[in-house]
Motif scaffolding. Sequence first.
Motif, PDB file in Angstrom:
ATOM      1  N   LYS A 138       0.837  -1.198   0.000  1.00  0.00           N
ATOM      2  CA  LYS A 138       0.000   0.000   0.000  1.00  0.00           C
ATOM      3  C   LYS A 138       0.881   1.261   0.000  1.00  0.00           C
ATOM      4  O   LYS A 138       0.603   2.223  -0.711  1.00  0.00           O
ATOM      5  CB  LYS A 138      -0.919  -0.038   1.227  1.00  0.00           C
ATOM      6  CG  LYS A 138      -1.691   1.231   1.498  1.00  0.00           C
ATOM      7  CD  LYS A 138      -2.710   1.529   0.419  1.00  0.00           C
ATOM      8  CE  LYS A 138      -3.251   2.940   0.570  1.00  0.00           C
ATOM      9  NZ  LYS A 138      -4.004   3.386  -0.588  1.00  0.00           N
ATOM     10  N   SER A 145      -9.059   0.109  -1.626  1.00  0.00           N
ATOM     11  CA  SER A 145      -8.415   0.046  -0.303  1.00  0.00           C
ATOM     12  C   SER A 145      -9.416  -0.218   0.809  1.00  0.00           C
ATOM     13  O   SER A 145      -9.190  -1.044   1.683  1.00  0.00           O
ATOM     14  CB  SER A 145      -7.694   1.353   0.004  1.00  0.00           C
ATOM     15  OG  SER A 145      -6.626   1.522  -0.882  1.00  0.00           O
ATOM     16  N   ASN A 201      -6.352   4.355   4.548  1.00  0.00           N
ATOM     17  CA  ASN A 201      -5.737   5.312   3.642  1.00  0.00           C
ATOM     18  C   ASN A 201      -4.993   6.383   4.415  1.00  0.00           C
ATOM     19  O   ASN A 201      -5.478   6.868   5.414  1.00  0.00           O
ATOM     20  CB  ASN A 201      -6.816   5.992   2.802  1.00  0.00           C
ATOM     21  CG  ASN A 201      -6.950   5.348   1.457  1.00  0.00           C
ATOM     22  OD1 ASN A 201      -5.953   4.979   0.845  1.00  0.00           O
ATOM     23  ND2 ASN A 201      -8.173   5.201   1.007  1.00  0.00           N
TER      24      ASN A 201
END
Length: 335
Positions: free
Chosen positions: A247, A299, A306
């Motif tokens: 990520k 996500s 996030n």
Amino acid sequence: MSQKYITYIIFVATLFSSSLIAQKPVVVSSATMFTDMVKNIAGDLVTTETIVPIGGDPHLHTPTPRDAKLVKSADLLMLNGLTFEGWINELIENSGTKGKTIMITEGVDPISSDTYKNSTDPHAWMDLANGRIYIKNIAKALKELDPANASTYEANYKSYDQQLADLDAYVIEKIKEIPKEKRILITSHDAFKYYGKRYGIRLEAIQGISTDSEIQTSDIKRVSYTIKRYEVPSVFVESTINPKQLKLIASDNGAIIGGKLYADSLGDKDSPAATYLDMIKSNTNTIVAGLSAGATDKSEEVGIENKGGKSNLILYGIMGLLLLGGMLFLIKKLS
Ligand SMILES: [Zn+2]
């Protein structure tokens, strides 16, 4: 010996032998997708068990006393081999099982490992042409174990094999929806080489073919470079691996999370990857959506926080309210 006593012995003996006859063969597989293959061919003629549970990582599995009991109870032990189950030999030895071990990858053309000499990439099931070899081996083993039901196994195998062939054709067509220059699949670990080889996708992962290696700075640099150089829109997290590192790399390089892929385990029964066939189909649909134009960030769907996202906003809001309350309290006290 009285007549009554003899009748009693005969009764107990009959009960005992009929319970033995009724006992189904036990087929133990190392991972969930192999158990699903066995179920499709054997139906309820056998009892199926899995060593590594749903969501578990077979590369890093540590055998438990439960596993030893399972393996001991096995009539057949279905293994992938190709260095997938590094912990299995010791487990078999310690369990004292008399069950027969079947390498369900027999006949598969293995991809050799870039990282480890004389080692092979275990993820052969990700290519449905290989999957068809797996189920052929499983069907053969079941017919040998239980010849009385051989025709049932054969019929189930034939119709299951057709389903694999149909899905294989589906994947080949579906991948064509991704623009050619965007057919680059970036994942957490290198589980998709067989998939990429068969369906024409270039692979890049931050970890090698096993999850037991440390992620190196050079791996992060290599993946970052690929994302920027080819403007890769999405990268993909895996159901059995912590997505944090991937990520970070994605957000640092302007890519999004295109969704969750299933490689080393099926998902639970409510997931889109509850069976082997659904796993491959779900992966394909996720990959195609993520690499095509108009890809959206998944996500939140896959449970990744996030940076500066919604959750942080809520936190700041709460902190602000607390501060305001404290100030009001102080003002009131002072006045
Ligand atoms: Zn793997």
